[in-house]
Design a protein around this motif. Structure first.
Motif, PDB file in Angstrom:
ATOM      1  N   ASN A  58      57.151  79.822  77.504  1.00 56.99           N
ATOM      2  CA  ASN A  58      57.154  81.048  78.291  1.00 56.99           C
ATOM      3  C   ASN A  58      55.777  81.681  78.124  1.00 56.99           C
ATOM      4  N   LEU A  59      55.071  81.908  79.232  1.00 56.82           N
ATOM      5  CA  LEU A  59      53.658  82.278  79.192  1.00 56.82           C
ATOM      6  C   LEU A  59      53.472  83.783  79.386  1.00 56.82           C
ATOM      7  N   LEU A  60      53.067  84.474  78.331  1.00 54.45           N
ATOM      8  CA  LEU A  60      52.728  85.890  78.447  1.00 54.45           C
ATOM      9  C   LEU A  60      51.329  85.997  79.044  1.00 54.45           C
ATOM     10  N   ILE A  61      51.191  86.803  80.085  1.00 55.49           N
ATOM     11  CA  ILE A  61      49.929  86.900  80.822  1.00 55.49           C
ATOM     12  C   ILE A  61      49.299  88.267  80.573  1.00 55.49           C
ATOM     13  N   ASP A  62      48.061  88.272  80.101  1.00 62.57           N
ATOM     14  CA  ASP A  62      47.366  89.526  79.827  1.00 62.57           C
ATOM     15  C   ASP A  62      47.200  90.348  81.107  1.00 62.57           C
ATOM     16  N   GLY A 111      55.947  84.670  81.935  1.00 65.59           N
ATOM     17  CA  GLY A 111      56.710  85.699  81.238  1.00 65.59           C
ATOM     18  C   GLY A 111      56.207  87.096  81.543  1.00 65.59           C
ATOM     19  N   ALA A 112      56.268  87.956  80.554  1.00 67.55           N
ATOM     20  CA  ALA A 112      55.903  89.363  80.710  1.00 67.55           C
ATOM     21  C   ALA A 112      54.386  89.537  80.751  1.00 67.55           C
ATOM     22  N   ILE A 113      53.967  90.748  81.151  1.00 66.61           N
ATOM     23  CA  ILE A 113      52.548  91.093  81.183  1.00 66.61           C
ATOM     24  C   ILE A 113      52.175  91.708  79.837  1.00 66.61           C
ATOM     25  N   LYS A 114      51.181  91.114  79.184  1.00 66.05           N
ATOM     26  CA  LYS A 114      50.815  91.471  77.813  1.00 66.05           C
ATOM     27  C   LYS A 114      49.672  92.487  77.800  1.00 66.05           C
ATOM     28  N   LEU A 115      49.774  93.473  76.915  1.00 70.18           N
ATOM     29  CA  LEU A 115      48.669  94.382  76.664  1.00 70.18           C
ATOM     30  C   LEU A 115      48.759  94.913  75.243  1.00 70.18           C
ATOM     31  N   PRO A 137      58.080  92.976  83.651  1.00 71.17           N
ATOM     32  CA  PRO A 137      58.235  93.622  82.353  1.00 71.17           C
ATOM     33  C   PRO A 137      56.915  93.621  81.597  1.00 71.17           C
ATOM     34  N   VAL A 138      56.860  94.449  80.560  1.00 70.18           N
ATOM     35  CA  VAL A 138      55.666  94.502  79.724  1.00 70.18           C
ATOM     36  C   VAL A 138      55.972  93.889  78.360  1.00 70.18           C
ATOM     37  N   ALA A 139      54.922  93.358  77.743  1.00 73.23           N
ATOM     38  CA  ALA A 139      54.970  92.891  76.358  1.00 73.23           C
ATOM     39  C   ALA A 139      53.802  93.574  75.662  1.00 73.23           C
ATOM     40  N   ILE A 140      54.089  94.610  74.862  1.00 74.05           N
ATOM     41  CA  ILE A 140      53.031  95.480  74.347  1.00 74.05           C
ATOM     42  C   ILE A 140      52.920  95.378  72.830  1.00 74.05           C
ATOM     43  N   HIS A 141      51.714  95.018  72.392  1.00 76.76           N
ATOM     44  CA  HIS A 141      51.375  95.014  70.969  1.00 76.76           C
ATOM     45  C   HIS A 141      51.372  96.451  70.457  1.00 76.76           C
ATOM     46  N   THR A 142      52.311  96.777  69.558  1.00 83.14           N
ATOM     47  CA  THR A 142      52.397  98.107  68.958  1.00 83.14           C
ATOM     48  C   THR A 142      52.668  97.926  67.471  1.00 83.14           C
ATOM     49  N   ILE A 143      51.653  98.183  66.648  1.00 81.78           N
ATOM     50  CA  ILE A 143      51.821  98.052  65.200  1.00 81.78           C
ATOM     51  C   ILE A 143      52.041  99.415  64.555  1.00 81.78           C
ATOM     52  N   GLY A 144      51.201 100.388  64.875  1.00 76.94           N
ATOM     53  CA  GLY A 144      51.342 101.713  64.295  1.00 76.94           C
ATOM     54  C   GLY A 144      52.440 102.533  64.941  1.00 76.94           C
ATOM     55  N   ASP A 145      52.969 103.513  64.201  1.00 79.88           N
ATOM     56  CA  ASP A 145      54.062 104.326  64.736  1.00 79.88           C
ATOM     57  C   ASP A 145      53.622 105.181  65.920  1.00 79.88           C
ATOM     58  N   GLN A 146      52.394 105.702  65.901  1.00 85.53           N
ATOM     59  CA  GLN A 146      51.946 106.522  67.024  1.00 85.53           C
ATOM     60  C   GLN A 146      51.763 105.678  68.278  1.00 85.53           C
TER      61      GLN A 146
END
Length: 535
Positions: free
Chosen positions: A256-260, A284-288, A335-344
């Motif tokens: 499944n290919l996540l596309i930036d 797959g989803a759009i990555k950011l 759909p989105v696939a979003i890199h979120t590490i910090g709580d804010q």
């Protein structure tokens, strides 16, 4: 493909209605029937039906890695591997050795350094980098991929000057006294360098990708969710490479290919969208990215870092721009696939996502490393999934406590609480940041410590049972792509994807036995794609 019977094994279905069976019958690529050895042989074992004796091995649903960069795994094998380098001097020696093998004009490329395992936790200065590699431009991403070492030759190629415009969210770190670059770049500042790195040929990329896909199958992976356009020359070429290897040549796991987001227009121009393809290769989803990483103190926090009191981390976009990006993705019904590490970062993303109707595919929150009770409640819902990486626990502790302090560190990687609160979760590796082997991720989820450590586990209350951990990497991965009715468990009508193990994970005296467990066989769509021993 004829009917095939896989039999004489312990098949854990991960379906509570029928937890184990002895035999599975495959018709084409799907499970036709399942039950006892005697019943399946009696009903289906005539007219020369192939029978594969599993020799009492343990079989689980095919393992799924919900987030990685498989092309980078392959490309890294062609470059300088800095994973496990234990000191600044060892890092400089590796660079110097690589420089001695290069021709004029070639770059020193590699990845994987981690100053947190250096005795003094100090990285090389630009002067030291220039000394060991004076004639070759150098670009070395940290293990997290959010911080980068460069030398003066690389900076000169990008035309660096003190008034240079730095992309939003990025930093060229400078010395506070001389105001000259230190050799460290953070986040999007890396793009100033990467656009000058010579591109690899199509055949080089295909060979690197092929090797990585084969490695994935040998480790028991039957499906991967992988983010690669930045490494493979864009969205269209990424799909082309996977289509050639997986669909046409039969190499590798389902992908499944996540596309930036940067390639959304190219994706649309190619008439591709989320769900385009088939069950072997699919868009797959759009990555950011919403923020950076904890290692380089660029993950976006709601309160400053404990060990850097003036630093909250980096937002990759301001909230207005993030809103417009998500709006653009939603207007294309993706759909989105979003890199979120910090709580804010997660707060910012959820505030915006809550303004939009979900699509038929789940939104994916990747990493969700630092949480609190409120955020865990907000992550609930059938329209979104938390894409977690258990191996981060063993890599990030104990130094993460210095970054966050004892109180916040208790909310780092709270896998058990997420599941208990009804949050859908999938398990991935983020390879090459962590090893590709999914059994290492399962081990980390169960133990929350390195093998040699003797304590009860970091935030031991968040340890998962073996069943829960394996479910992260099976049914959880299927949920992430809305394929829970296609795979993730062994049931009639589902795709016959199976991972065969040398030891039974549900009967182990210690979870450390996972570290010596071998993948004996990988079956995708009823076909044996990898075999370790002749069964």
């Amino acid at each position: 493909m004829l009917k095939t019977i896989y039999t004489n094994g312990t098949f854990y279905t991960m379906n509570s209605l029928k937890p184990t069976v002895q035999s599975i019958v495959v018709d084409n690529d799907r499970i036709l029937d399942m039950g006892t050895h005697e019943d399946m042989i009696l009903q289906w074992g005539r007219n020369g039906t192939p029978i594969i004796n599993m020799e009492e091995k343990t079989v689980i649903p095919g393992l799924i890695d919900s987030h990685l960069h498989i092309s980078s795994v392959g490309i890294n094998s062609l470059e300088l591997n800095l994973i496990g380098i234990k000191s600044k001097d060892e890092l400089l020696a590796a660079i110097k050795k690589k420089a001695s093998t290069l021709l004029p004009g070639e770059w020193i490329l590699g990845r994987g350094w981690d100053e947190n395992i250096f005795p003094d936790k100090r990285i090389p200065s630009i002067q030291e980098l220039d000394y060991v590699a004076p004639y070759f431009p150098l670009f070395l991403p940290r293990i997290c991929g959010h911080a980068f070492l460069v030398n003066s030759r690389a900076l000169s190629l990008c035309g660096y000057h003190t008034n240079m415009v730095i992309p939003y969210g990025g930093t060229i770190v400078t010395d506070p006294t001389s105001h000259k670059p230190t050799g460290l770049l953070l986040e999007t500042a890396s793009t100033l360098i990467t656009k000058h790195i010579p591109q690899k040929s199509y055949s080089q990329l295909k060979e690197a990708l092929k090797n990585a896909l084969q490695d994935a199958v040998s480790l028991g992976l039957t499906s991967i969710h992988t983010n690669d356009p930045n490494y493979l020359g864009g969205a269209s070429q990424t799909y082309k490479l996977f289509n050639e290897l997986v669909n046409k040549e039969g190499i590798g796991p389902r992908s499944n290919l996540l596309i930036d987001y940067d390639y959304l227009e190219e994706l649309k121009a190619s008439s591709m969208f989320t769900g385009y393809g088939n069950n072997k290769v699919m868009i797959g989803a759009i990555k950011l990215f919403a923020d950076g990483a904890l290692g380089g103190r660029t993950a976006l926090l709601s309160q400053p870092y404990e060990d850097d009191g003036n630093n909250l981390g980096n937002a990759m976009y301001d909230n207005d721009e993030l809103f417009q990006i998500i709006k653009d993705i939603r207007e294309n019904n993706m759909p989105v696939a979003i890199h979120t590490i910090g709580d804010q970062a997660l707060i910012n993303v959820l505030d915006i996502l809550d303004l939009f109707e979900p699509t038929r595919f789940r939104d994916r929150l990747i990493h969700v490393s630092i949480l609190n009770e409120v955020l865990m409640e907000r992550l609930k819902g059938s329209h979104r999934i938390s894409d977690v990486q258990p191996k981060f626990v063993t890599s990030d502790y104990p130094w993460i406590i210095d970054r966050l302090g004892e109180s916040r560190a208790k909310f780092a990687y709270p896998f058990k609480t997420l599941l208990q609160n009804g949050v859908l979760c999938a398990g991935g590796s983020d390879a090459p940041i962590e090893p590709l082997n999914p059994l290492l991720g399962i081990h980390a989820a169960v133990t929350r410590k390195k093998r040699e450590e003797t304590h009860d586990g970091y935030n031991a209350q968040e340890k998962l049972s073996m069943y829960e951990a394996i479910q992260l990497f099976t049914l959880g991965g299927a949920y992430a792509t809305n394929e829970e009715y296609e795979k993730g468990t062994l049931e009639r009508g589902k795709l016959c994807d199976m991972t065969v193990l040398s030891q039974d994970p549900f009967r182990m005296k210690s979870a450390d036995e996972l570290l010596t467990t071998k993948v004996e066989m990988t079956v995708i769509g009823g076909e044996i794609k990898y075999r370790n021993n002749e069964l």
